[in-house]
Design an enzyme around this catalytic site. Structure first.
Site, PDB file in Angstrom:
ATOM      1  N   GLU A 188       0.804  -1.233   0.000  1.00 26.06           N
ATOM      2  CA  GLU A 188       0.000   0.000   0.000  1.00 26.06           C
ATOM      3  C   GLU A 188       0.834   1.281   0.000  1.00 26.06           C
ATOM      4  OE1 GLU A 188      -3.854  -1.516   2.534  1.00 26.06           O
ATOM      5  OE2 GLU A 188      -2.068  -0.976   3.654  1.00 26.06           O
TER       6      GLU A 188
HETATM    7  C1  TNX Z   1      -4.209  -3.870   4.951  1.00 24.17           C
HETATM    8  S1  TNX Z   1      -2.639  -6.285   4.554  1.00 24.17           S
HETATM    9  C2  TNX Z   1      -2.919  -3.680   5.368  1.00 24.17           C
HETATM   10  C3  TNX Z   1      -2.659  -3.270   6.760  1.00 24.17           C
HETATM   11  C4  TNX Z   1      -3.926  -3.074   7.536  1.00 24.17           C
HETATM   12  C5  TNX Z   1      -4.902  -4.160   7.182  1.00 24.17           C
HETATM   13  C6  TNX Z   1      -6.152  -4.131   7.987  1.00 24.17           C
HETATM   14  C7  TNX Z   1      -1.571  -5.279   4.286  1.00 24.17           C
HETATM   15  C8  TNX Z   1      -0.383  -5.777   3.661  1.00 24.17           C
HETATM   16  N1  TNX Z   1      -1.819  -4.012   4.624  1.00 24.17           N
HETATM   17  O1  TNX Z   1      -1.879  -2.119   6.790  1.00 24.17           O
HETATM   18  O2  TNX Z   1      -3.628  -3.113   8.889  1.00 24.17           O
HETATM   19  O3  TNX Z   1      -5.221  -4.043   5.827  1.00 24.17           O
HETATM   20  O4  TNX Z   1      -6.917  -5.261   7.747  1.00 24.17           O
END
Ligand code: TNX
Length: 533
Positions: free
Chosen positions: A347
């Site tokens: 992300e």
């Molecule tokens: C996505 S899963 C994220 C996390 C958040 C999560 C909450 C991932 C690699 N990144 O930063 O905590 O969703 O479900």
């Protein structure tokens, strides 16, 4: 022959027939009542389900006279045997001694742990557990295999064995023979200690949960926007500033390097590898708030205690960024005996594609310099990842397939199935639901080797169930999200798919009710599980 004689003969015959029937009835009753008291090993509710179980007659009983014998008197064998003795002590009240096996110890009533070079033990975690009326014999090619087998012995004992107070019951184990080994070498869970901080003791409890179900990897998400949780001696403000708060603007916390070593040592004792993650280049607000020079404009942002994602980025075009990362990786690698370093990479919406790939390529070289293998969230495949890198599939099948084409290995953490921070249903008091609601059956009912058709068993290192903690504040909350899904993830990673069936598994899971209660777990009593109350 007169009447009197005939009657006498008839009388004898009748009595003989009655006697034979009576004896048969007596034997049947005696036998069945014995069976009634005895436990049948193949009917025990073991999780993960072992590959093979053969029943024998009778029970073994652990008594105060039981001795734990080891085939070789060396440190690691002693340590595994002491682990067993210490585990059994609180509930039984017995202090079972550990001794080297010898002729004079060969009398019955003992538990023998032995190392064997037998070809059936080619996998380091494989074990054989043979229980007869006389003794228990646990065999493996490594102490690690013995440790996994001890978890099986633990589940063969009455649930009261989990109690921390002495229980006055018979410590019977059903007899039989179990041969067992795992399907995947990586079976783990992640704990996000950044969004909410968890103390060393809480992390140790989490390790206990994993160990009980034969999991062997603990991934610690040590940094994110909301908190930096590991001491870096060259960059002390990371923790003094970056570690000071957590989600909800409550007091944060961090692990000193000594704390981290304590966690690693505790994990090692449970044959669990710790995988540290420093998430980058996004999810870095806590670091950016601690050191202005890490920002492209030299201005440190405020600490962040909300739960949005995707707004922060390290400054990819500044050399100091790579000096910083080199220091961080070097210090953490030095206190991490396991082979992996997790670089996050998810992300990074505030980093351009070009910058992102440039960044991941450079960081990849730094990790290699410190002799660690790279794990990253599935997005890292857009960079020039090297063969053997582990891409953790959480979100994008496309990324996972592309990673496989680049000869990466895949770690399966599909958010729709394996995210332990997802609510069970819309009424769950904790958790999120952006990926899915994950009831206990949905968490269990999937196969890593067929979930993404292009990704096969040989492409997969294993499975990991992450617990993100935006809504999870303490160990009671952790227990609620983890139990009862975690035992199912452990079984997916350990047991062959051919032995897995929800209809049968839910009964075995339901049988854990008493054990969970005695373990004092704050577990979710899912209506889909027939709890054996
Ligand atoms: C996505 S899963 C994220 C996390 C958040 C999560 C909450 C991932 C690699 N990144 O930063 O905590 O969703 O479900």
């Amino acid at each position: 022959m007169d009447n009197k004689n005939l009657n006498k003969k008839q009388f004898l015959i009748r009595n003989t027939i009655i006697a034979i029937f009576g004896l048969a009835l007596f034997l049947t009753l005696a036998f069945s009542s014995r069976n009634f008291n005895e436990k049948d090993m193949s009917k025990e509710s073991l999780i993960p389900i072992p590959i093979q179980i053969e029943n024998y007659e009778g029970n073994f009983t652990i008594t105060p006279e039981t001795v734990i014998l080891i085939s070789e008197d060396e440190e690691e064998m002693r340590s595994v045997a002491s682990y067993l003795s210490e585990f059994l002590s609180p509930a039984t009240g017995f202090e079972l001694p550990v001794k080297q096996n010898s002729e004079e110890n060969k009398n019955s009533g003992n538990i023998l742990l032995s190392l064997s070079e037998n070809s059936q033990f080619q996998k380091p975690e494989a074990y054989t557990l043979e229980v007869t009326v006389e003794n228990v014999h646990l065999q493996a090619s490594t102490p690690e295999g013995l440790f996994r087998g001890i978890q099986t012995l633990r589940q063969l004992l009455p649930p009261e064995i989990e109690s921390d107070k002495v229980q006055n019951i018979e410590w019977n184990v059903s007899s039989g023979k179990i041969e067992d080994h795992p399907q995947y070498s990586y079976r783990g869970a992640m704990l996000d200690v950044s969004r909410h901080f968890f103390s060393v003791n809480e992390v140790k409890q989490y390790i206990d949960f994993l160990a009980a179900y034969k999991m062997n990897k603990l991934h610690l998400h040590l940094s994110d926007d909301q908190g930096w949780r590991i001491e870096i001696k060259k960059w002390p403000k990371l923790t003094s500033i970056g570690g000071s708060r957590e989600v909800g603007d409550t007091e944060g916390g961090f692990y000193t390097q000594e704390d981290y070593k304590e966690i690693v040592a505790y994990a090692q004792k449970h044959y669990i590898t710790v995988i540290p993650e420093i998430d980058m280049p996004g999810h870095t607000n806590a670091a950016l708030a601690s050191y202005p020079q890490l920002n492209c404009d030299d201005n440190a942002p405020e600490l962040y205690t909300g739960i949005e994602v995707g707004f922060s980025s390290l400054c990819v075009n500044k050399e100091i960024t790579y000096e910083f990362i080199d220091d961080v990786i070097s210090e953490i690698a030095a206190i991490t005996p396991g082979p992996y370093f997790h670089i996050g990479g998810d992300e990074s919406h505030a980093t351009s594609k070009e910058d992102y790939n440039y960044f991941i390529n450079r960081v990849q070289k730094i990790v290699k310099k410190y002799d660690k293998e790279i794990i990253g969230w599935d997005e890292i495949q857009t960079a020039d990842i090297e063969e053997g890198v582990v891409a953790q599939f959480w979100h994008s099948e496309e990324n996972a397939i592309a990673a496989k084409k680049k000869k990466a290995k895949i770690l399966m953490s599909p958010s729709k199935r394996a995210y332990m921070d997802m609510q069970y249903d819309s009424l769950s008091p904790l958790g999120l639901h952006w990926a899915a609601y994950i009831e206990v059956d949905s968490a269990y009912n999937w196969n890593p080797a067929t979930l993404v058709p292009e990704i096969a068993k040989e492409d997969i290192v294993g499975i990991e169930a992450p617990l993100w903690t935006e809504t999870i504040k303490d160990i009671e909350d952790v227990e609620y999200m983890v139990f009862p899904r975690l035992p199912g993830y452990a079984e997916i990673g350990w047991s062959p798919d051919s032995l897995r069936d929800w209809g049968e598994y839910k009964v075995r899971l339901g049988e854990q009710y008493k054990r969970f209660k005695i373990m004092n777990l704050n577990f979710y009593e899912s209506p889909r599980v027939p709890w054996e109350k």
